[in-house]
Design an enzyme around this catalytic site. Sequence first.
Site, PDB file in Angstrom:
ATOM      1  N   LYS A 262      53.818 -28.591 -18.828  1.00 30.51           N
ATOM      2  CA  LYS A 262      52.648 -27.899 -19.388  1.00 30.51           C
ATOM      3  C   LYS A 262      51.545 -28.928 -19.596  1.00 30.51           C
ATOM      4  O   LYS A 262      51.725 -29.913 -20.302  1.00 30.51           O
ATOM      5  CB  LYS A 262      53.014 -27.234 -20.722  1.00 30.51           C
ATOM      6  CG  LYS A 262      51.795 -26.712 -21.513  1.00 30.51           C
ATOM      7  CD  LYS A 262      52.207 -26.016 -22.820  1.00 30.51           C
ATOM      8  CE  LYS A 262      50.978 -25.645 -23.669  1.00 30.51           C
ATOM      9  NZ  LYS A 262      51.332 -24.994 -24.943  1.00 30.51           N
ATOM     10  N   ASP A 267      44.071 -27.255 -26.374  1.00 27.70           N
ATOM     11  CA  ASP A 267      44.427 -25.886 -26.725  1.00 27.70           C
ATOM     12  C   ASP A 267      43.711 -25.476 -28.009  1.00 27.70           C
ATOM     13  O   ASP A 267      44.187 -25.735 -29.112  1.00 27.70           O
ATOM     14  CB  ASP A 267      45.953 -25.768 -26.896  1.00 27.70           C
ATOM     15  CG  ASP A 267      46.368 -24.348 -27.264  1.00 27.70           C
ATOM     16  OD1 ASP A 267      45.532 -23.433 -27.139  1.00 27.70           O
ATOM     17  OD2 ASP A 267      47.542 -24.167 -27.669  1.00 27.70           O
ATOM     18  N   LYS A 274      42.525 -21.089 -33.037  1.00 26.92           N
ATOM     19  CA  LYS A 274      43.370 -21.708 -34.049  1.00 26.92           C
ATOM     20  C   LYS A 274      42.545 -22.043 -35.289  1.00 26.92           C
ATOM     21  O   LYS A 274      41.339 -22.246 -35.189  1.00 26.92           O
ATOM     22  CB  LYS A 274      43.951 -23.023 -33.499  1.00 26.92           C
ATOM     23  CG  LYS A 274      45.023 -22.855 -32.445  1.00 26.92           C
ATOM     24  CD  LYS A 274      45.538 -24.203 -31.981  1.00 26.92           C
ATOM     25  CE  LYS A 274      46.618 -24.063 -30.919  1.00 26.92           C
ATOM     26  NZ  LYS A 274      47.834 -23.411 -31.395  1.00 26.92           N
ATOM     27  N   ASP A 344      46.410 -17.602 -27.539  1.00 27.66           N
ATOM     28  CA  ASP A 344      46.967 -18.892 -27.967  1.00 27.66           C
ATOM     29  C   ASP A 344      48.401 -19.083 -27.462  1.00 27.66           C
ATOM     30  O   ASP A 344      48.964 -20.166 -27.583  1.00 27.66           O
ATOM     31  CB  ASP A 344      46.911 -18.988 -29.496  1.00 27.66           C
ATOM     32  CG  ASP A 344      47.083 -20.410 -29.993  1.00 27.66           C
ATOM     33  OD1 ASP A 344      47.031 -21.345 -29.165  1.00 27.66           O
ATOM     34  OD2 ASP A 344      47.265 -20.586 -31.218  1.00 27.66           O
ATOM     35  N   GLU A 346      49.350 -19.586 -24.534  1.00 25.21           N
ATOM     36  CA  GLU A 346      48.848 -19.847 -23.192  1.00 25.21           C
ATOM     37  C   GLU A 346      49.785 -20.686 -22.336  1.00 25.21           C
ATOM     38  O   GLU A 346      49.762 -20.603 -21.116  1.00 25.21           O
ATOM     39  CB  GLU A 346      47.472 -20.513 -23.277  1.00 25.21           C
ATOM     40  CG  GLU A 346      47.482 -22.038 -23.470  1.00 25.21           C
ATOM     41  CD  GLU A 346      48.141 -22.498 -24.769  1.00 25.21           C
ATOM     42  OE1 GLU A 346      48.227 -21.703 -25.715  1.00 25.21           O
ATOM     43  OE2 GLU A 346      48.586 -23.667 -24.821  1.00 25.21           O
ATOM     44  N   ARG A 348      52.966 -20.601 -21.801  1.00 22.37           N
ATOM     45  CA  ARG A 348      53.912 -19.831 -20.986  1.00 22.37           C
ATOM     46  C   ARG A 348      53.223 -19.196 -19.788  1.00 22.37           C
ATOM     47  O   ARG A 348      53.847 -19.007 -18.737  1.00 22.37           O
ATOM     48  CB  ARG A 348      54.619 -18.782 -21.867  1.00 22.37           C
ATOM     49  CG  ARG A 348      53.693 -17.774 -22.497  1.00 22.37           C
ATOM     50  CD  ARG A 348      54.331 -17.046 -23.682  1.00 22.37           C
ATOM     51  NE  ARG A 348      54.322 -17.862 -24.897  1.00 22.37           N
ATOM     52  CZ  ARG A 348      54.861 -17.495 -26.052  1.00 22.37           C
ATOM     53  NH1 ARG A 348      55.481 -16.324 -26.160  1.00 22.37           N
ATOM     54  NH2 ARG A 348      54.809 -18.276 -27.106  1.00 22.37           N
TER      55      ARG A 348
END
Length: 510
Positions: A262, A267, A274, A344, A346, A348
């Site tokens: 990943k 993020d 977040k 969020d 994301e 996966r």
Amino acid sequence: MKVTFAKPGLPKAGCLAVGVLETGILTPSAQTVDEACGGALTRAIAAARFSGKAEQTLSVVAPAGVSADCIVLIGLGKAEGIDARRMESFGAAAQAAAEKARAAELTISVDAIAKTKASAAMLAAHAALGAALASYRFDLYRTRQKPEDKPSVSDLTVRLDDFAAAKTAFLPMSAVADGVGLTRDLVSEPANVLSPELFAKVAKGLEKDGVEVTVLGEKEMAKLGMGALLGVGQGSERDSQLVVLRWQGGEKDEPPVAIVGKGVCFDSGGISIKPAANMEEMKTDMSGAAVTTGLLQILARRKARVNVVGILGLVENMPSGAAQRPGDVVTSMSGQTIEVINTDAEGRLVLADALWYVQETFHPKAVIDLATLTGACVIALGSEHAGLFSNDDALAAALAAAGAEVGEPLWRLPLGEAYDKQIDSDIADMKNTGGREAGAITAAQFLQRFVREGTAWAHLDIAGVAWTKKAKGTVPKGASGFGVRLLERLIAAAYEAAPAPKAPARKARK
Ligand code: BES
Ligand code: MN
Ligand code: ZN
């Protein structure tokens, strides 16, 4: 840090590290020093109640009779317990003590005293590896560092009788230290610098070590139908990238082992943004990709006799007018559709397409993905273990064993149909969140939907271990590089062919 191996002897300057066994028993090299300085070590041990327990250290500054500026006594524990890991801690403790003493040179004396299978040469090499790993720093953005704050130790000399064998044993380990360093550098870089494109450029740099590197941009990924990965990156100004790293050290037609990382360079959570507190830590959300990169550099540099393909799914998850919305439905490369409940979740989505791509393209014999995937895994296991999920007991056991060997422990969590149900969607094939319960497991279930029947697969959730708040042994504060050494060991133990046998000796003529 420059590393040299040499025959036993006392250094002219710097810091000298010697071992002490439990309880307070001097190793032969410690005895030599003790005699040279008139019993100062024996007195120091008694005065400080130093027991020689593993990792205990005691520094004796400027003792008379020796020219070294500082003697560091380091606990080795019991002779029966002296193994590779113990020696790495020994090296790391020596490095820390030398740094504290502001020494430029560090000498480590290694004695053949271990009551274990490992040779003194191998143990000495591990001590050097431990010191090298512990000496890592990320100082790129410090412009006003005072001289006394700069790292002091520049040279390490490991002294032992069998120094030539230790030097040979250290060669592949030096590749490991460099690979872990590369991973830590990548994770430490801030996201304004390390974009998906720059990350891909750094990965391109592995070509000089013999890794084949291919970079797919957004157009190519769109052609392949990677709607899940592209959806995550669509809110960012920066282009998403998929990097393919191939190391072909094995037989040409041997299927590779696939490592998928990943690589969310930042993020923010996207539209499901977040909270502000600790959001800066999300620059580390590309740790899986960084581990994959470091690993491939090691395998190439030590010319591993194995085929490995590494995939980096590189995106930036940002909110903007172009960003993916909660409720959007995307179509993955596998053809399966996904309802994006939370932007969020994301990682996966990125991995779904990266996993499918690697299976479709390379038909690997095993697939291992690494991801800072869930906060739920951090809640479950803290920063002591990474989460391990697998559809293959043998692969899971081999991973756990490799992790235990190098001090990167894994804890297996279950998969199962009931968990899988949690991610069924009302309007698409699945949704990208499964609710609060068992969050690390439902994330793994999601990934498993992109693993083909019959493919051995394991997922490592490294959210809790990729970044450490406190230095510990061979791992300094900050980016840990967790996973690099573990996978390097797994590949050596389970997939790598033994080195080619030497050509048979020619028969003597009659
Ligand atoms: N990158 C995070 C997970 C994470 C959390 C990594 C803490 C490192 C430290 C991931 O993308 C994420 O945001 N996961 C969500 C999923 C949820 C929305 C289903 C989480 O764990 O909260
Ligand atoms: Mn996220
Ligand atoms: Zn993430």
